[in-house]
Every structure is written in C-alpha cells, then in structure tokens.
Design an enzyme around this catalytic site. Structure first.
Site, PDB file in Angstrom:
ATOM      1  N   ARG A  15       0.795  -1.222   0.000  1.00  0.00           N
ATOM      2  CA  ARG A  15       0.000   0.000   0.000  1.00  0.00           C
ATOM      3  C   ARG A  15       0.834   1.283   0.000  1.00  0.00           C
ATOM      4  NH1 ARG A  15      -2.959  -3.992   1.716  1.00  0.00           N
ATOM      5  NH2 ARG A  15      -0.924  -4.630   2.449  1.00  0.00           N
ATOM      6  N   THR A  16       1.798   1.364   0.906  1.00  0.00           N
ATOM      7  CA  THR A  16       2.520   2.636   1.068  1.00  0.00           C
ATOM      8  C   THR A  16       3.317   2.962  -0.190  1.00  0.00           C
ATOM      9  OG1 THR A  16       2.672   2.036   3.394  1.00  0.00           O
ATOM     10  CG2 THR A  16       3.962   3.931   2.681  1.00  0.00           C
ATOM     11  N   LYS A  65      26.797  -5.690  -2.739  1.00  0.00           N
ATOM     12  CA  LYS A  65      28.268  -5.697  -2.814  1.00  0.00           C
ATOM     13  C   LYS A  65      28.878  -5.182  -1.512  1.00  0.00           C
ATOM     14  CE  LYS A  65      27.875  -4.138  -7.572  1.00  0.00           C
ATOM     15  NZ  LYS A  65      27.992  -2.864  -8.313  1.00  0.00           N
ATOM     16  N   ARG A  80      11.429   3.533   3.814  1.00  0.00           N
ATOM     17  CA  ARG A  80      11.012   2.611   4.886  1.00  0.00           C
ATOM     18  C   ARG A  80      12.225   1.772   5.272  1.00  0.00           C
ATOM     19  NH1 ARG A  80       5.705  -1.159   4.600  1.00  0.00           N
ATOM     20  NH2 ARG A  80       4.794   0.814   5.250  1.00  0.00           N
ATOM     21  N   HIS A 104       4.812   5.370  11.747  1.00  0.00           N
ATOM     22  CA  HIS A 104       4.399   5.322  10.342  1.00  0.00           C
ATOM     23  C   HIS A 104       3.444   6.518  10.159  1.00  0.00           C
ATOM     24  CE1 HIS A 104       3.239   4.034   6.472  1.00  0.00           C
ATOM     25  NE2 HIS A 104       2.742   2.824   6.728  1.00  0.00           N
TER      26      HIS A 104
HETATM   27  N1   CP Z   1      -0.445  -0.031   5.696  1.00  0.00           N
HETATM   28  C1   CP Z   1       0.803  -0.281   5.228  1.00  0.00           C
HETATM   29  O1   CP Z   1       1.793   0.339   5.622  1.00  0.00           O
HETATM   30  O2   CP Z   1       0.822  -1.274   4.294  1.00  0.00           O
HETATM   31  P1   CP Z   1       2.102  -1.755   3.501  1.00  0.00           P
HETATM   32  O3   CP Z   1       3.024  -2.419   4.490  1.00  0.00           O
HETATM   33  O4   CP Z   1       1.561  -2.720   2.465  1.00  0.00           O
HETATM   34  O5   CP Z   1       2.757  -0.560   2.886  1.00  0.00           O
END
Ligand code: CP
Length: 318
Positions: free
Chosen positions: A56-57, A84, A105, A133
């Site tokens: 999603r993100t 590497k 992330r 998040h």
């Molecule tokens: N909600 C969320 O962060 O989903 P993903 O881990 O799929 O990005």
C-alpha cells in the site's frame, strides 16, 4: 503556510499542519489516482527506497506522484549495490542525486531521521522499524474525518500489538492532538504500549484476548482499530500463537451500527474475512484515501502549496 521540509514523525507536526494536510487532501480527492493527471509536480522525481516489504505505502506514493504529474523511480535493495557491501547511508546520498523527494522505509527505529539529516531534499518516513508510520496515521485521520465529519470528541478502541505496531503509535499520537478524543488500547500481556507513545487521553487495558467481545461491547467506541501482530519484530524464538486475537462476526454483532472497523492492512489472522461485507468495514477505503492524503503531503513538501490554494476546478493539469 507550510514550511516543513520533511515528514518524519507525528510529534513534529502541529495541529494546524495536520489540518492543512487533511484540507488539501480533500481538495485533491476528485483528482486522486485512476488515470487523472495534474501538472503540479511536473518535472520532479520521487524515489521510493523501501528496505522492508510494502504494498500500500509504496504503491500509493507512486500513484500519488504520477497523479501530481511527477515521475517515480523505485529503488529495490535486491539486485542493488547493497549486495556488494555498500551501506545504506551511501545508498541514500546517491539516490538524492537522482530525485527531488525520497520516501524511505527501514527496519531500524529512528533511521529515517538519520537519513534525512544526510540529504538536502525532503524525506518522508514510510515506517521506521517499530517506531512510527506517520503518513498511515494521516490517512487514517482523513478516513475518520470523512466518516464522522469531525476529528474531535471521538472514542477509539485500538486492539492488538501496541508494542510493535508503528502505525498504532503514530495513530495514538495524532488522535491525541485533537479535542476530547479518548483512546483505549486493548492488548495481550507482553504487547502493551511503550510509555513514550502514551498521551494524556490514553487508557490501556492489558487482557487475555478471549475477553475482547465483552470489553468492546462495554466500551462502545466510535472506532475499532485493529492492528496486525508484528511477528517480524518479536524476539527470536517467541511463539506468536500466544498472542493470537481475532475480530469476527460475533464481535461485530455486539458493536453499535455506527462503529467503524479500521485496519491499516496487511491483515493476517486478526480480522476474519467474514466481516468484509459489513458496511462498517473500512480498510479498503483507508487504502484509497491514502492517495489524496499522500498527494497533499508530496505537494506540500515540494513547495507547491500555492498551486493547491486555488480552487479545485483550476488545479493545473499536465
Ligand atoms: N499499511 C501499510 O503500511 O501497508 P504496507 O506495508 O503494504 O505498505
């Protein structure tokens, strides 16, 4: 006026800045995704650098940037020079040379802040380990606003892994910034909320999860927010089955008709698919609202507030 370069955590956002993001997300909503193309970020490039899995993100940030008229590149650790032996810091400083904004992330707490300090372009925290998040919390708040037409005076029950659930940490912080909101966290022993994420309006219930049914019926919250058990962050050798919990049709039957069910997804076992057809089930709406929320965030961080301030009929197209 917006003047932040990065979006790294909820505490560094004022209430006014949060409201500004929601406001512009609503203006952008009619244009969000599905083949629409604005010209707000024409000529600009967003790179996603995800050192942990995502659906999603990453996809919604990419679609958001495409819709704003910009370009997107996705850095994939697998097959990159990380293999590497290159370190992540050099990787991030190299990616900075190819783009105008970075969405990162990473599994390590506070790492995204460290990366942001290394570069001179906006950085968005798309999840740093079990810490935060923030853009998930912003889209969740947008979903709540769209549903109740307010983000004040609401009661939310948050269920599950409050210890490692980074989206829950950001959600608790953002919800606690508004007036008269009540947050009740319900978690099994061992997965309670760390003290640094508690706000004045947070009440924790640590319980065996077979009591969920009765507890939720008694709380009568406006929102039931379900968190995934973060198996990936449990100490090695710990059996996830001891924390098992599930929201199912039986529980839903005990809730008010107005109580909404939210979940950031992905889900594993904690939200039975038998609840998906219930009109109170909102996780796919949340995913959809991630588009306009992330469009607003990208546009603001890239300094395009002026283009957003004009009426939505006049938003520049490509
Ligand atoms: N909600 C969320 O962060 O989903 P993903 O881990 O799929 O990005």
């Amino acid at each position: 006026m917006w003047d932040k370069r990065d979006l790294l955590d909820i505490n560094s956002l004022s209430r006014e800045e949060i409201e500004l993001i929601l406001h512009y997300a609503r203006i952008l909503e009619p244009f969000s995704g599905k083949g629409n193309k604005l010209g707000i970020c024409k000529g600009e490039i967003l790179i996603t650098a995800f050192f942990e899995p995502s659906t999603r993100t990453e996809m919604s940030f990419a679609t958001a940037m495409h819709t704003l008229g910009g370009d997107v590149q996705s850095f994939k650790p697998l097959g990159s020079s990380l293999e590497k032996g290159e370190n992540k810091e050099d990787t991030i400083c190299t990616l900075e040379q190819y783009c105008d904004i970075l969405v990162i992330r990473d599994p390590e707490i506070d790492s995204v802040k460290r990366y942001a300090d290394l570069v001179n372009i906006p950085v968005i925290n798309a999840g740093d380990g079990s810490n935060e998040h923030p853009t998930q919390a912003l889209l969740d708040l947008y979903t709540i606003w769209k549903t109740f037409n307010t983000i004040n005076g609401l009661k939310m029950a948050i269920i599950g892994d409050l210890r490692y659930g980074r989206n829950l940490h950001s959600l608790i912080k953002i919800f606690g910034k508004f007036d008269n909101n009540k947050i009740i966290g319900i978690s099994p022993p061992g997965l309670e909320l760390p003290n640094n994420f508690k706000t004045g309006d947070f009440k924790g219930i640590i319980t065996e999860m077979d009591k969920l049914n009765d507890i939720l019926a008694e709380i009568r919250s406006d929102i039931v927010y379900v968190g995934r058990l973060r198996k990936e962050y449990l100490p090695l050798g710990e059996n996830p089955m001891k924390y098992k919990y599930e929201i199912n049709r039986d529980i839903l039957n005990k809730l008010s008709e107005k109580t909404i069910i939210m979940h950031a997804f992905p889900r594993v076992d904690e939200l039975n698919p038998e609840v998906d057809s219930d009109p109170r089930f909102l996780p796919f709406k949340q995913a959809r609202y991630g588009l306009q929320t992330r469009m607003a965030i990208i546009a603001l961080l890239l300094g395009h507030e002026k283009e957003l301030m004009i009426s939505n009929e006049e938003l520049p197209t490509n």
